[in-house]
Design a protein around this motif. Structure first.
Motif, short mmCIF file in Angstrom:
data_model
loop_
_atom_site.label_atom_id
_atom_site.label_comp_id
_atom_site.label_asym_id
_atom_site.label_seq_id
_atom_site.Cartn_x
_atom_site.Cartn_y
_atom_site.Cartn_z
N PRO A 199 2.56 -16.53 -40.36
CA PRO A 199 3.24 -17.35 -39.35
C PRO A 199 4.46 -16.69 -38.71
CG PRO A 199 3.90 -18.05 -41.54
CD PRO A 199 2.84 -16.98 -41.73
N ILE A 200 4.99 -15.63 -39.31
CA ILE A 200 6.23 -15.05 -38.80
C ILE A 200 5.97 -14.31 -37.50
CG2 ILE A 200 6.17 -12.76 -39.90
CD1 ILE A 200 9.17 -15.17 -39.95
N TYR A 201 6.95 -14.32 -36.61
CA TYR A 201 6.80 -13.71 -35.29
C TYR A 201 8.14 -13.16 -34.81
CZ TYR A 201 8.79 -18.22 -33.99
OH TYR A 201 9.60 -19.33 -33.91
N LEU A 202 8.08 -12.30 -33.82
CA LEU A 202 9.29 -11.84 -33.13
C LEU A 202 9.47 -12.69 -31.89
CD1 LEU A 202 9.01 -7.95 -33.36
CD2 LEU A 202 10.68 -9.41 -34.52
N LYS A 203 10.69 -13.10 -31.67
CA LYS A 203 10.98 -13.96 -30.52
C LYS A 203 11.94 -13.26 -29.57
CE LYS A 203 13.12 -18.36 -29.23
NZ LYS A 203 13.93 -19.50 -29.69
N PRO A 204 11.67 -13.33 -28.26
CA PRO A 204 12.66 -12.83 -27.31
C PRO A 204 13.93 -13.66 -27.47
CG PRO A 204 10.93 -14.07 -26.18
CD PRO A 204 10.48 -13.88 -27.59
N SER A 256 8.71 -6.85 -37.80
CA SER A 256 7.84 -6.23 -36.80
C SER A 256 6.60 -5.61 -37.42
CB SER A 256 8.61 -5.17 -36.02
OG SER A 256 8.96 -4.08 -36.84
N GLU A 257 6.65 -5.31 -38.71
CA GLU A 257 5.50 -4.71 -39.39
C GLU A 257 4.40 -5.73 -39.67
OE1 GLU A 257 7.04 -2.97 -42.93
OE2 GLU A 257 8.25 -1.47 -41.88
N VAL A 258 4.75 -7.02 -39.73
CA VAL A 258 3.75 -8.04 -40.09
C VAL A 258 3.63 -9.16 -39.07
CG1 VAL A 258 4.08 -7.61 -42.56
CG2 VAL A 258 5.46 -9.38 -41.44
N ALA A 259 4.49 -9.19 -38.07
CA ALA A 259 4.54 -10.31 -37.13
C ALA A 259 3.24 -10.47 -36.36
CB ALA A 259 5.70 -10.11 -36.16
N THR A 260 2.89 -11.72 -36.10
CA THR A 260 1.76 -12.05 -35.24
C THR A 260 2.31 -12.55 -33.90
OG1 THR A 260 1.70 -14.24 -36.30
CG2 THR A 260 0.18 -12.57 -37.13
N PRO A 261 1.49 -12.56 -32.83
CA PRO A 261 2.00 -12.93 -31.50
C PRO A 261 2.65 -14.31 -31.49
CG PRO A 261 -0.15 -11.91 -31.31
CD PRO A 261 0.08 -12.12 -32.78
N ILE A 262 3.73 -14.42 -30.73
CA ILE A 262 4.45 -15.68 -30.60
C ILE A 262 3.60 -16.69 -29.83
CG2 ILE A 262 5.55 -15.00 -28.42
CD1 ILE A 262 8.08 -16.44 -29.37
N ASP A 263 3.85 -17.98 -30.06
CA ASP A 263 3.16 -19.03 -29.32
C ASP A 263 3.49 -18.92 -27.83
OD1 ASP A 263 2.64 -19.81 -31.89
OD2 ASP A 263 3.39 -21.85 -31.68
N ALA A 264 2.66 -19.51 -27.01
CA ALA A 264 2.95 -19.59 -25.57
C ALA A 264 4.23 -20.41 -25.38
CB ALA A 264 1.78 -20.25 -24.85
N PRO A 265 4.93 -20.22 -24.25
CA PRO A 265 6.14 -21.02 -23.99
C PRO A 265 5.85 -22.51 -24.16
CG PRO A 265 5.98 -19.28 -22.37
CD PRO A 265 4.69 -19.25 -23.16
N ASP A 266 6.81 -23.22 -24.73
CA ASP A 266 6.62 -24.65 -25.00
C ASP A 266 6.37 -25.42 -23.70
OD1 ASP A 266 7.07 -24.14 -27.67
OD2 ASP A 266 9.21 -24.55 -27.53
N PRO A 267 5.53 -26.44 -23.76
CA PRO A 267 5.20 -27.22 -22.56
C PRO A 267 6.31 -28.19 -22.19
CG PRO A 267 4.14 -28.18 -24.47
CD PRO A 267 4.80 -26.92 -24.95
N SER A 268 6.21 -28.74 -21.00
CA SER A 268 7.11 -29.81 -20.60
C SER A 268 6.96 -30.96 -21.58
CB SER A 268 6.78 -30.28 -19.18
OG SER A 268 6.98 -29.24 -18.25
N GLY A 269 8.05 -31.59 -21.93
CA GLY A 269 8.04 -32.65 -22.92
C GLY A 269 8.47 -32.18 -24.29
N LYS A 270 8.66 -30.87 -24.45
CA LYS A 270 9.03 -30.32 -25.75
C LYS A 270 10.33 -30.93 -26.26
CE LYS A 270 11.52 -27.08 -28.17
NZ LYS A 270 12.99 -26.85 -28.22
N GLY A 271 11.32 -31.09 -25.39
CA GLY A 271 12.60 -31.64 -25.82
C GLY A 271 12.47 -33.04 -26.39
N GLU A 272 11.67 -33.87 -25.74
CA GLU A 272 11.46 -35.23 -26.22
C GLU A 272 10.68 -35.25 -27.53
OE1 GLU A 272 10.47 -38.24 -23.06
OE2 GLU A 272 10.54 -36.44 -21.79
#
Length: 449
Positions: free
Chosen positions: A321-326, A394-410
């Motif tokens: 589950p671990i990922y690198l995030k911008p 970075s040695e084990v990270a899998t791709p990050i999820d797509a940007p969160d959709p509208s409504g994420k904050g709620e």
């Protein structure tokens, strides 16, 4: 209980006010507003100073953070202005809780700061509402130099082939722990533990030292659990699927019932969203969950040796589950009257060794590979831990999820309310799942219209 009810009521009132100002589709993470001035005052100031005046270009720059980030950012900005006397940059920072309320109010008035610190989870929302300038033209002309930046970093700030945000650094989710307490308990923290291991280790630490544990109740943990289950949180919520949320809320209930977990009342009092009051700072807990770029400020605030390990996974996980995030995107507002000047500052902020000598990875490991190599030897021991951790991830990270959709904050706000009910024993895991998943699905459906 009275404190909790009052806090919940105030939060609800603030949420309604902010939504009324910004429109039904405006997302927020939290509703507590802090900072030097109100959103209205900031909007007025932005409107009055965004244009060129007196032969100088005036830019407004806003970010969220803590005092450490504030100090180094202002120092870097001062250096830029000394090197570019025709540019005047007015700066303002707010903590995470208040930042998005303030930004949404400014966006509603069409007066975003010229340069905006942006988060991956909000990028989609602000781009869709037409608030962010397309930086692609500045990249193509070389105004923003990307020759030493990985294409994946540029892509992470892009939507439909156009770049709307440049990341200043890379970071990763992490669990923080107090080394002295762990050593006193005689336990060893692995590079990445399972939730079952976290439970057992927390129990041992409490029995040996009396120090309690924290189980993260935020949306980051929800996403980690979904990723470990071979899925993605918002993909599941959009379809009303409960699989990963069953894992998440059952684990939450298990920790909430444990004697070794920090009490719901104390956790609410501490407010773990603010660095200075995180429960690990005064040893109310032996651990905490955050992103790696926060390590420097938390460690310095705590004033003692803190260790880093990856977010826990689940037993028999289907994927890592671990990922690198911008980390800490920066965008230029579409409403800015000085987009090119803003782009030139972003180029310097990202690519200047001088700037990053001051920042020293406080917002994450620099995305410019040459800059990262140049400043690592200059970083102090605390900062070196972050470099090493990101390299390990970075040695084990899998791709990050797509940007969160509208409504994420709620959805995130809903999650906090439901998690709180479980922590206080007002709701079972099954009840929490039955409330959270269908309500989150409805929020996302409405936001997508």
């Amino acid at each position: 209980m009275k404190k909790r009810l009052l806090a919940t009521t105030l939060a609800a009132l603030l949420a309604v006010t902010s939504l009324a100002a910004c429109g039904a589709k405006t997302d927020k993470t939290d509703t507590q507003t802090t900072g030097a001035s109100s959103a209205a005052e900031t909007t007025k100031a932005a409107a009055g100073t965004s244009a060129s005046t007196g032969g100088k270009v005036t830019l407004n720059l806003s970010w969220w953070g803590n005092q450490t980030r504030n100090d180094v950012t202002k120092k870097a900005v001062d250096l830029y202005m000394s090197q570019n006397p025709d540019v005047d940059i007015k700066v303002e920072f707010t903590d995470w809780s208040g930042y998005w309320d303030k930004l949404s109010a400014m966006a509603a008035g069409g007066n975003l700061p010229d340069i905006v610190q942006m988060d991956y989870s909000y990028l989609n929302q602000y781009q869709k509402s037409g608030q962010l300038a397309d930086l692609s033209e500045f990249i193509s002309t070389g105004t923003i130099d990307t020759t030493k930046i990985s294409e994946s970093i540029i892509e992470s700030g892009s939507i439909d082939g156009k770049c709307y945000a440049i990341s200043l650094g890379s970071n990763a989710p992490m669990m923080l722990y107090d080394k002295a307490i762990v050593e006193k308990a005689g336990v060893t923290i692995p590079d990445q533990m399972t939730m079952d291991q976290l439970y057992d280790i927390s129990k041992t630490i409490y029995e040996k030292t009396g120090t309690k544990a924290l189980y993260d109740g935020g949306i980051n943990m929800m996403q980690i659990m979904a990723r470990a289950n071979g899925s993605h949180l918002f993909d599941e919520l959009t379809t009303g699927k409960e699989d990963s949320m069953k894992i998440y809320f059952n684990t939450m209930e298990k920790f909430a019932k444990a004697d070794f977990s920090i009490s719901a009342d104390l956790l609410a009092e501490k407010n773990p969203d603010v660095v200075e009051t995180k429960p690990i700072i005064d040893s109310s807990t032996w651990n905490d969950f955050l992103l790696s770029n926060q390590y420097i400020s938390v460690s310095k605030t705590a004033g003692r040796d803190l260790g880093i390990t990856m977010f826990p996974t689940i037993t028999d996980s289907k994927s890592q589950p671990i990922y690198l995030k911008p980390s800490m995107f920066f965008s230029v507002a579409e409403s800015s009257k000085n987009k090119e000047a803003a782009a030139k500052f972003l180029d310097w902020f990202v690519n200047s060794t001088e700037a990053n000598d001051i920042l020293l990875a406080e917002r994450g490991i620099p995305v410019n590979s040459a800059v990262a190599d140049a400043i690592k030897p200059k970083a102090d021991e605390i900062s070196q831990h972050v470099f090493d951790y990101v390299a390990k991830v970075s040695e084990v990270a899998t791709p990050i999820d797509a940007p969160d959709p509208s409504g994420k904050g709620e959805v995130e706000a809903l999650g906090k309310t439901v998690v709180e009910a479980v922590r206080y024993g007002d709701a079972t895991a099954d009840a929490a799942i039955g409330q959270f998943v269908p309500e989150a699905k409805k929020i996302l459906e409405e936001a997508a219209k």
